[in-house]
Enzyme design. Structure first.
Site, short mmCIF file in Angstrom:
data_model
loop_
_atom_site.label_atom_id
_atom_site.label_comp_id
_atom_site.label_asym_id
_atom_site.label_seq_id
_atom_site.Cartn_x
_atom_site.Cartn_y
_atom_site.Cartn_z
CG HIS A 107 45.82 31.99 50.03
ND1 HIS A 107 45.96 33.28 50.25
CD2 HIS A 107 45.16 31.81 48.72
CE1 HIS A 107 45.18 34.12 49.58
NE2 HIS A 107 45.10 33.11 48.33
CG ASP A 140 43.71 36.06 41.28
OD1 ASP A 140 45.01 36.41 41.12
OD2 ASP A 140 43.63 35.28 42.12
CG HIS A 195 42.95 36.45 46.49
ND1 HIS A 195 42.90 35.63 45.19
CD2 HIS A 195 41.71 36.76 46.60
CE1 HIS A 195 41.70 35.50 44.81
NE2 HIS A 195 40.82 36.25 45.67
CG ASP A 251 46.89 35.42 43.55
OD1 ASP A 251 46.69 34.45 42.73
OD2 ASP A 251 46.04 35.79 44.19
C1 SP5 Z 1 45.15 31.14 44.85
C2 SP5 Z 1 44.07 32.01 45.01
O1 SP5 Z 1 43.69 32.84 44.20
N1 SP5 Z 1 43.05 31.62 46.28
C3 SP5 Z 1 41.98 32.55 46.04
C4 SP5 Z 1 41.08 32.12 46.84
C5 SP5 Z 1 39.63 32.62 47.16
N2 SP5 Z 1 38.68 32.00 47.78
C6 SP5 Z 1 37.08 32.60 47.68
C7 SP5 Z 1 37.37 33.99 47.95
C8 SP5 Z 1 35.90 34.51 48.15
C9 SP5 Z 1 35.60 35.88 47.80
N3 SP5 Z 1 34.32 36.36 47.25
C10 SP5 Z 1 34.25 37.28 46.50
C11 SP5 Z 1 33.11 37.03 45.50
C12 SP5 Z 1 32.95 38.14 44.16
N4 SP5 Z 1 32.18 38.12 43.40
ZN ZN Z 2 44.31 34.68 44.10
#
Ligand code: SP5
Ligand code: ZN
Length: 356
Positions: free
Chosen positions: A171, A297, A209, A207
Site C-alpha cells: 500500500h 487475507d 487488498h 493479497d
Molecule cells: C497489507 C494489508 O493487508 N493491509 C490491509 C489494510 C486494511 N486496513 C483496514 C481495512 C478496513 C476494512 N474494514 C472491513 C471490515 C470487515 N469486517
Molecule cells: Zn491485505
C-alpha cells in the site's frame, strides 16, 4: 529430497508493537501485529523443507530508489520529534488526524509543511490504521532488508525464496504510507532487479487488498508489470483503486492489470481468475525472477476480507504460479487470521516449489 526453501526473517519487527488503529470510528488493537509473523516463522521452522536465515543490511539506498527522501526522513524521525515536542508521552502510537488530500491542496501549491513532524504525518498518510511507534522505522527498514536478501538468494540460484516481511509494503507509494505499510518491499525488490540488469520484472499480487502503492509506483513504467487479484474496490479497502479499467499510462499502458473478485469467491473461482492473470505474466515474458506479493487475507477466516479460500487452496495457488516454470521470490504482505497463516504460507511455498 529437493533443495530446502530459503526463508529470510528478522526479529526487528517485534518492536513494531503496541499498535492501535481506528476503524469504523472505533479504536482497536491493530490487526497487523507481531503474532502474525511469529506464527508463520514457527510453522516454517518446524519443517525441514525450509532453511531460515537473517537478512543482510542493504542500507537506505535501495529504499531511496523508490521512496521520496522526505517520507523516509519523516518515518525515521517522527517518533523522537513528537516526544521532544511533548506531543506524545510515548505510551500511544502516532496516528495522523488531519489529512492533506488532493482536494485540500487544490491549486494553492506549494504549501509549507508544519515543522512538527507529527503534524506533518497527514501529508504522507492515507488512513487511520497505520500507527507508528518507537520501533516502527527499524522494523520497516529490516523488512526491506528481508525482501532484498530473499531476492539475492534467488539471484544466487534458489528457485524459490521467501521473505517474511513485517510490516508489509504494497500500500506504500513514493511519498505515502498507509494500509499497515511504510516501505514497499516488493517494489524495492523489483527496482533492485532492474538495477542489477533485468529489463522486465513482473509483480504478481495475491493479497486480498489492491496494492495501490505498487500500482502507483509503476503506473507509467513499461519495465515492471503489476498484476493483482483482490476484493472488488466497490466495497473493499483501499476503495479508490483496483478496478479492471486501470491499465497504466504512457510507456506503462497495458503493464498494469487488475482482477477484482466478488465477495464469497472460493478457491476454484480464485484459481480460474489466477490462470488468466498468469497468462498476462507469461506474455509479458519477464527476464527476472517473478516477484510475488503474498497476502493470506483472501482466506475465509480472515477478519478483514470477504473471500473464501482455505489453507489447502493456498497450496493450489502456489502450484498454479509454479506451473509458470519460473524462479520466484515470495514477499509477505497481509493476512490476519493468525491461526491459518502458518499452514497457508507453508502450503503456498511447497506448492510453488513443486514436488520435483
Ligand atoms: C497489507 C494489508 O493487508 N493491509 C490491509 C489494510 C486494511 N486496513 C483496514 C481495512 C478496513 C476494512 N474494514 C472491513 C471490515 C470487515 N469486517
Ligand atoms: Zn491485505
Amino acid at each position: 529430497m529437493p533443495a530446502r526453501i530459503p526463508v529470510v526473517a528478522s526479529e526487528a519487527h517485534l518492536a513494531h508493537d503496541g499498535l492501535l488503529e481506528v476503524l469504523g470510528g472505533r479504536e482497536m488493537a491493530c490487526y497487523e501485529r507481531p503474532a502474525r509473523a511469529l506464527a508463520i516463522q514457527a510453522a516454517l521452522a518446524a519443517d525441514d523443507a525450509f532453511a531460515l536465515s537473517e537478512p543482510t543490511d542493504f542500507g537506505p539506498k535501495p529504499i531511496l530508489a523508490i521512496h521520496a527522501p522526505a517520507l523516509v526522513d519523516l518515518l525515521e524521525h517522527v517518533w523522537a520529534d513528537a516526544l521532544e515536542r511533548g506531543r506524545t508521552d510515548g505510551t500511544r502510537p502516532l496516528i495522523p488526524d488531519t489529512f492533506r488530500t488532493a482536494a485540500y491542496v487544490g491549486s494553492h501549491e506549494p504549501a509549507a509543511l508544519p515543522g512538527g513532524l507529527l503534524d506533518r504525518l497527514g501529508a504522507y498518510c492515507f488512513d487511520t490504521a497505520t500507527p507508528i511507534v518507537a520501533g516502527t522505522y527499524a522494523a520497516a527498514r529490516a523488512a526491506v532488508d528481508v525482501a532484498l536478501s530473499a531476492a539475492q538468494l534467488v539471484l544466487d540460484g534458489a528457485r524459490v525464496a521467501y521473505a517474511l516481511c513485517r510490516p508489509p509494503g504494497h500500500h506504500a507509494s513514493r511519498s505515502m504510507f498507509g494500509g499497515y505499510c511504510f516501505f514497499n518491499n516488493a517494489a524495492i525488490v523489483a527496482e533492485q532487479l532492474l538495477a542489477q540488469g533485468a529489463g522486465r520484472v513482473a509483480i504478481c499480487d495475491l493479497d486480498y487488498h489492491h496494492g495501490n502503492g505498487t500500482q502507483q509506483l509503476f503506473w507509467e513504467r513499461g519495465d515492471v508489470l503489476y498484476v493483482s487479484l483482490h476484493g472488488d474496490p466497490q466495497g473493499a479497502y483501499p476503495y479508490f483503486s483496483g478496478a479492471d479499467g486501470e491499465r497504466g499510462a504512457g510507456p506503462g499502458r497495458g503493464a498494469n492489470r487488475n482482477f477484482p473478485l466478488p465477495p464469497g469467491t472460493d478457491g476454484d473461482g480464485y484459481l480460474a481468475v489466477l490462470s488468466g492473470a498468469l497468462e498476462v505474466v507469461d506474455r509479458f515474458a519477464p527476464d527476472a525472477p517473478l516477484v510475488v506479493s503474498l497476502g493470506i487475507d483472501a482466506h475465509v477466516a480472515d477478519p478483514l476480507g470477504d473471500l473464501a479460500l482455505d489453507d489447502g487452496d493456498y497450496r493450489r495457488l502456489g502450484e498454479a504460479v509454479g506451473r509458470l516454470g519460473r524462479s520466484a521470490m515470495v514477499i509477505q504482505e497481509g493476512g490476519y487470521a493468525v491461526e491459518h497463516l502458518g499452514a497457508s504460507v507453508r502450503g503456498f511455498l511447497l506448492g510453488l516449489r513443486g514436488a520435483g
